[in-house]
Motif scaffolding. Sequence first.
Motif, PDB file in Angstrom:
ATOM      1  N   LEU A 166      -0.462  -7.042   4.530  1.00  0.00           N
ATOM      2  CA  LEU A 166       0.514  -7.819   5.297  1.00  0.00           C
ATOM      3  C   LEU A 166       0.983  -7.059   6.534  1.00  0.00           C
ATOM      4  N   TYR A 167       1.206  -5.783   6.383  1.00  0.00           N
ATOM      5  CA  TYR A 167       1.612  -4.975   7.529  1.00  0.00           C
ATOM      6  C   TYR A 167       0.530  -4.978   8.610  1.00  0.00           C
ATOM      7  N   ALA A 168      -0.697  -4.768   8.199  1.00  0.00           N
ATOM      8  CA  ALA A 168      -1.793  -4.700   9.169  1.00  0.00           C
ATOM      9  C   ALA A 168      -1.994  -6.032   9.877  1.00  0.00           C
ATOM     10  N   ALA A 169      -1.932  -7.120   9.134  1.00  0.00           N
ATOM     11  CA  ALA A 169      -2.169  -8.440   9.714  1.00  0.00           C
ATOM     12  C   ALA A 169      -1.081  -8.865  10.691  1.00  0.00           C
ATOM     13  N   ASN A 170       0.076  -8.215  10.625  1.00  0.00           N
ATOM     14  CA  ASN A 170       1.209  -8.623  11.462  1.00  0.00           C
ATOM     15  C   ASN A 170       1.682  -7.504  12.390  1.00  0.00           C
TER      16      ASN A 170
END
Length: 286
Positions: free
Chosen positions: A253-257
């Motif tokens: 989630l961190y990487a995607a956002n």
Amino acid sequence: MNTRLPTTLISLLTLAALAVAPACKKEPTVQPDDVETGDADADPEPEPPEVEPLPPQDPDPAAISSLYQRYLQGEYEAVAASAAELRDTMTSDTQVRANAMAGSLLALAAVEAVPEDAKVAAQQAVQDGERLGDVEVQQLAAIAHATYLVRVHEAATGQTELEAALALGGPYKSLNHLMLAEAHLNQAFGEGEEDTQIKHPERLDQAQAEYEAALDGTAPLLDGAAHEGLAAVAKYKRDKDAVCVHAQQAEDLYAANNASDYIREVPSLLAQDSRCKKFKKAESPE
């Protein structure tokens, strides 16, 4: 220190004083009518000045929502500096709301580096929120102030403020649950030399429940932070499989956002500590 004397000692001292005191001329009895009652014409206590009602507030500048998003991404130093500059430009009575929102974001970002730097801005935002009677401002300001309290080792007081903020029903429900979870997690540990030992395991369950409540799908980065928190709770519960699952979900989630490397480091450390063999660093869209 208690300086009150025991009753027996007081009695002995009184008797000794009477025994050595010289005889005194008896003063005439003062009748009630002779007692001075003060100046009947004295001016009454002044009433506190009335606070002028605030005029309608200007719409929030676009920078407010931008700063909030950058805060969620972990750009704490930049957000604190930009929010401080923005506050300096909003000083009119029609900009109290925007100033308070910027102050709350300043405090939330500042607390990640030096918690004490958040105190003044958070307190002012709380005061302005009360003046405005604006639930959104009140909730964000309360979260900011309570987070400051948690980070300066006043987790119990911070918990109380976070619970009150949640009861307001404002739009920052997920963030509210996240910070409330942290307040519970901090209280799971002992004090002093035992501050690294779990002394109140029931607090882990309470923290877990709050992290789970934060997973509402309204903001992917907050969901990522909730999974990170669940991984931390699992670590203290010695549940390696849960650590690995939640650490990977947080990383994804961190990487995607477009979260900053600073906050992406935590899931990696949790996975490394639990020796999660399948943990993978995710690719960012940019």
